[in-house]
Scaffold this motif. Structure first.
Motif, PDB file in Angstrom:
ATOM      1  N   HIS A 225     -44.519   4.147   1.201  1.00 32.83           N
ATOM      2  CA  HIS A 225     -45.252   4.512  -0.016  1.00 32.83           C
ATOM      3  C   HIS A 225     -44.336   5.151  -1.053  1.00 32.83           C
ATOM      4  O   HIS A 225     -44.570   5.036  -2.265  1.00 32.83           O
ATOM      5  N   GLU A 226     -43.284   5.813  -0.580  1.00 31.88           N
ATOM      6  CA  GLU A 226     -42.318   6.430  -1.496  1.00 31.88           C
ATOM      7  C   GLU A 226     -41.291   5.424  -2.019  1.00 31.88           C
ATOM      8  O   GLU A 226     -40.413   5.782  -2.805  1.00 31.88           O
ATOM      9  N   GLY A 227     -41.423   4.187  -1.587  1.00 24.72           N
ATOM     10  CA  GLY A 227     -40.521   3.137  -2.055  1.00 24.72           C
ATOM     11  C   GLY A 227     -39.170   3.142  -1.370  1.00 24.72           C
ATOM     12  O   GLY A 227     -38.221   2.511  -1.863  1.00 24.72           O
ATOM     13  N   LYS A 228     -39.066   3.821  -0.223  1.00 29.02           N
ATOM     14  CA  LYS A 228     -37.793   3.887   0.493  1.00 29.02           C
ATOM     15  C   LYS A 228     -37.509   2.562   1.212  1.00 29.02           C
ATOM     16  O   LYS A 228     -38.424   1.908   1.713  1.00 29.02           O
ATOM     17  N   ASP A 229     -36.232   2.192   1.239  1.00 25.22           N
ATOM     18  CA  ASP A 229     -35.783   1.039   2.018  1.00 25.22           C
ATOM     19  C   ASP A 229     -35.623   1.498   3.462  1.00 25.22           C
ATOM     20  O   ASP A 229     -34.751   2.306   3.770  1.00 25.22           O
ATOM     21  N   ILE A 230     -36.474   0.994   4.368  1.00 28.51           N
ATOM     22  CA  ILE A 230     -36.494   1.490   5.736  1.00 28.51           C
ATOM     23  C   ILE A 230     -35.158   1.271   6.439  1.00 28.51           C
ATOM     24  O   ILE A 230     -34.747   2.077   7.285  1.00 28.51           O
ATOM     25  N   ASN A 231     -34.457   0.202   6.082  1.00 29.27           N
ATOM     26  CA  ASN A 231     -33.165  -0.070   6.713  1.00 29.27           C
ATOM     27  C   ASN A 231     -32.061   0.830   6.196  1.00 29.27           C
ATOM     28  O   ASN A 231     -30.982   0.880   6.788  1.00 29.27           O
ATOM     29  N   GLN A 232     -32.313   1.522   5.098  1.00 28.21           N
ATOM     30  CA  GLN A 232     -31.351   2.509   4.619  1.00 28.21           C
ATOM     31  C   GLN A 232     -31.683   3.903   5.149  1.00 28.21           C
ATOM     32  O   GLN A 232     -30.836   4.805   5.101  1.00 28.21           O
ATOM     33  N   GLU A 233     -32.913   4.069   5.646  1.00 25.89           N
ATOM     34  CA  GLU A 233     -33.310   5.350   6.230  1.00 25.89           C
ATOM     35  C   GLU A 233     -32.887   5.446   7.689  1.00 25.89           C
ATOM     36  O   GLU A 233     -32.444   6.508   8.143  1.00 25.89           O
ATOM     37  N   TYR A 234     -33.049   4.358   8.421  1.00 22.92           N
ATOM     38  CA  TYR A 234     -32.791   4.374   9.860  1.00 22.92           C
ATOM     39  C   TYR A 234     -31.974   3.161  10.294  1.00 22.92           C
ATOM     40  O   TYR A 234     -32.184   2.043   9.805  1.00 22.92           O
ATOM     41  N   LEU A 235     -31.100   3.412  11.241  1.00 21.59           N
ATOM     42  CA  LEU A 235     -30.387   2.310  11.881  1.00 21.59           C
ATOM     43  C   LEU A 235     -31.360   1.472  12.697  1.00 21.59           C
ATOM     44  O   LEU A 235     -31.307   0.232  12.662  1.00 21.59           O
ATOM     45  N   MET A 236     -32.267   2.137  13.425  1.00 17.81           N
ATOM     46  CA  MET A 236     -33.239   1.450  14.272  1.00 17.81           C
ATOM     47  C   MET A 236     -34.263   2.472  14.774  1.00 17.81           C
ATOM     48  O   MET A 236     -34.130   3.670  14.535  1.00 17.81           O
ATOM     49  N   MET A 237     -35.275   1.973  15.467  1.00 26.76           N
ATOM     50  CA  MET A 237     -36.261   2.842  16.111  1.00 26.76           C
ATOM     51  C   MET A 237     -36.226   2.593  17.610  1.00 26.76           C
ATOM     52  O   MET A 237     -36.269   1.446  18.072  1.00 26.76           O
ATOM     53  N   PRO A 259     -44.551  -5.981   5.708  1.00 23.27           N
ATOM     54  CA  PRO A 259     -43.280  -6.492   5.185  1.00 23.27           C
ATOM     55  C   PRO A 259     -42.292  -5.387   4.804  1.00 23.27           C
ATOM     56  O   PRO A 259     -41.083  -5.587   4.864  1.00 23.27           O
ATOM     57  N   ARG A 260     -42.796  -4.218   4.438  1.00 27.51           N
ATOM     58  CA  ARG A 260     -41.903  -3.121   4.061  1.00 27.51           C
ATOM     59  C   ARG A 260     -41.217  -2.500   5.268  1.00 27.51           C
ATOM     60  O   ARG A 260     -40.119  -1.942   5.156  1.00 27.51           O
ATOM     61  N   LEU A 261     -41.857  -2.588   6.433  1.00 26.39           N
ATOM     62  CA  LEU A 261     -41.336  -1.966   7.657  1.00 26.39           C
ATOM     63  C   LEU A 261     -40.723  -2.978   8.628  1.00 26.39           C
ATOM     64  O   LEU A 261     -39.935  -2.598   9.504  1.00 26.39           O
ATOM     65  N   ALA A 262     -41.101  -4.244   8.469  1.00 32.68           N
ATOM     66  CA  ALA A 262     -40.704  -5.275   9.432  1.00 32.68           C
ATOM     67  C   ALA A 262     -39.205  -5.373   9.680  1.00 32.68           C
ATOM     68  O   ALA A 262     -38.787  -5.689  10.801  1.00 32.68           O
TER      69      ALA A 262
END
Length: 313
Positions: A225-237, A259-262
């Motif tokens: 929702h904050e428009g963050k790129d999930i792949n720039q936040e985390y290497l993986m889960m 699609p934003r988290l996939a």
């Protein structure tokens, strides 16, 4: 007793539907406890036991079974004060945890109940850090305590925590790679979270720790929702499967459906081993699956993805 556990394979159809079945049992203290049916191989009367020298005080002995030697752990001794006085009059729940067969001595088997993971709650605050619960629920107006078996086993037979030198060297060679060095770690067991955290710290990776799938999903949705790129936040889960509020299968399916988290690489890391769980990886869209807990195997899986990300720029 076999009637209680027959058709367990059919129960696996619930996986990924945010449901579970608990085998309920009692100890001599009268409290009712629960354990996930998927981990239970069989229930037997306590067999003859052989005492081993210098054994852990929670281990009442080793049984010779058709599957080989089976260590029998006194659950009352492990999670409460006291000790079973007549082991041969008890029942043994035979389980597979973290790639090992283990017998748990209990007074009686109560029932199997079918629940939503949303019915499973984190332990109440204020009970301290020495408890052995991952979660609690209610059944017939009774409190059911779900035991953190990983914590019990880790105190009796600790897992090796250090990875080999070659893996350290491999991570060192990627130190300048322009990829996130933080991983999202989701597990309801404090022991498991700390094991993963220490493993990652050994190769200078950071972990953000959460206790259940719902917390993780809400956290990821907030980033989206904050428009963050999930792949720039985390290497993986890295996520457990069994968790209160939302299990790891459901968490993975929801992440991969958005699609934003996939793009987030999901590694399911669980004490629920076996072929069934590997098949569920494809069903819910997870990227990898590892049975707990091997520091080298976990580090290798992280390294493989780290190396892949470093080549993608």
């Amino acid at each position: 007793m076999s009637q209680l556990l027959h058709n367990v394979n059919q129960r696996t159809q619930m996986a990924g539907e945010n449901r579970l079945e608990l085998l309920l049992f009692r100890l001599q203290n009268g409290q009712i406890y629960g354990i996930n049916v998927f981990k239970v191989k069989k229930i037997i009367p306590c067999p003859a036991l052989t005492q081993l020298p210098y054994h852990h005080p929670h281990v009442v002995g080793v049984a010779n079974t058709m599957d080989g030697p089976l260590p029998i752990l006194d659950m009352l001794s492990a999670i409460q004060s006291g000790k079973v006085t007549e082991p041969r009059k008890q029942q043994v729940i035979v389980c597979e945890y973290n790639r090992r067969m283990q017998g748990f001595l209990v007074q009686s088997i109560e029932n199997i109940i079918n629940l939503q993971w949303s019915d499973i709650l984190l332990p109440p605050k204020g009970i301290g850090h020495r408890h052995y619960l991952t979660s609690v629920t209610r059944y017939n107006n009774q409190l059911v305590e779900i035991v953190d078996v990983e914590k019990v086993i880790s105190e009796v037979t600790p897992s090796a925590m250090h990875m080999n030198a070659q893996l350290n060297d491999d991570f060192e060679s990627l130190k300048t790679a322009q990829v996130p060095r933080k991983l999202l770690v989701v597990d309801d067991s404090v022991v498991a979270r700390n094991q993963i955290k220490r493993c990652l710290e050994e190769v200078e990776l950071e972990s953000f720790l959460l206790k259940d799938g719902l917390q993780a999903y809400e956290h990821l949705m907030q980033l989206a929702h904050e428009g963050k790129d999930i792949n720039q936040e985390y290497l993986m889960m890295i996520s457990d499967i069994e968790m209160p509020e939302m299990d790891g299968y459901t968490l993975t399916r929801k992440v991969k459906a958005d699609p934003r988290l996939a793009p987030l690489h999901v590694l399911l890391h669980t004490s629920l081993s076996g072929v069934f769980n590997k098949s569920m990886v494809a069903r819910v869209g997870a990227d990898n699956f590892i049975a707990k807990f091997d520091a080298n195997e976990l580090a290798q899986a992280v390294l493989d993805h780290f190396r892949l990300r470093s080549t993608q720029g």
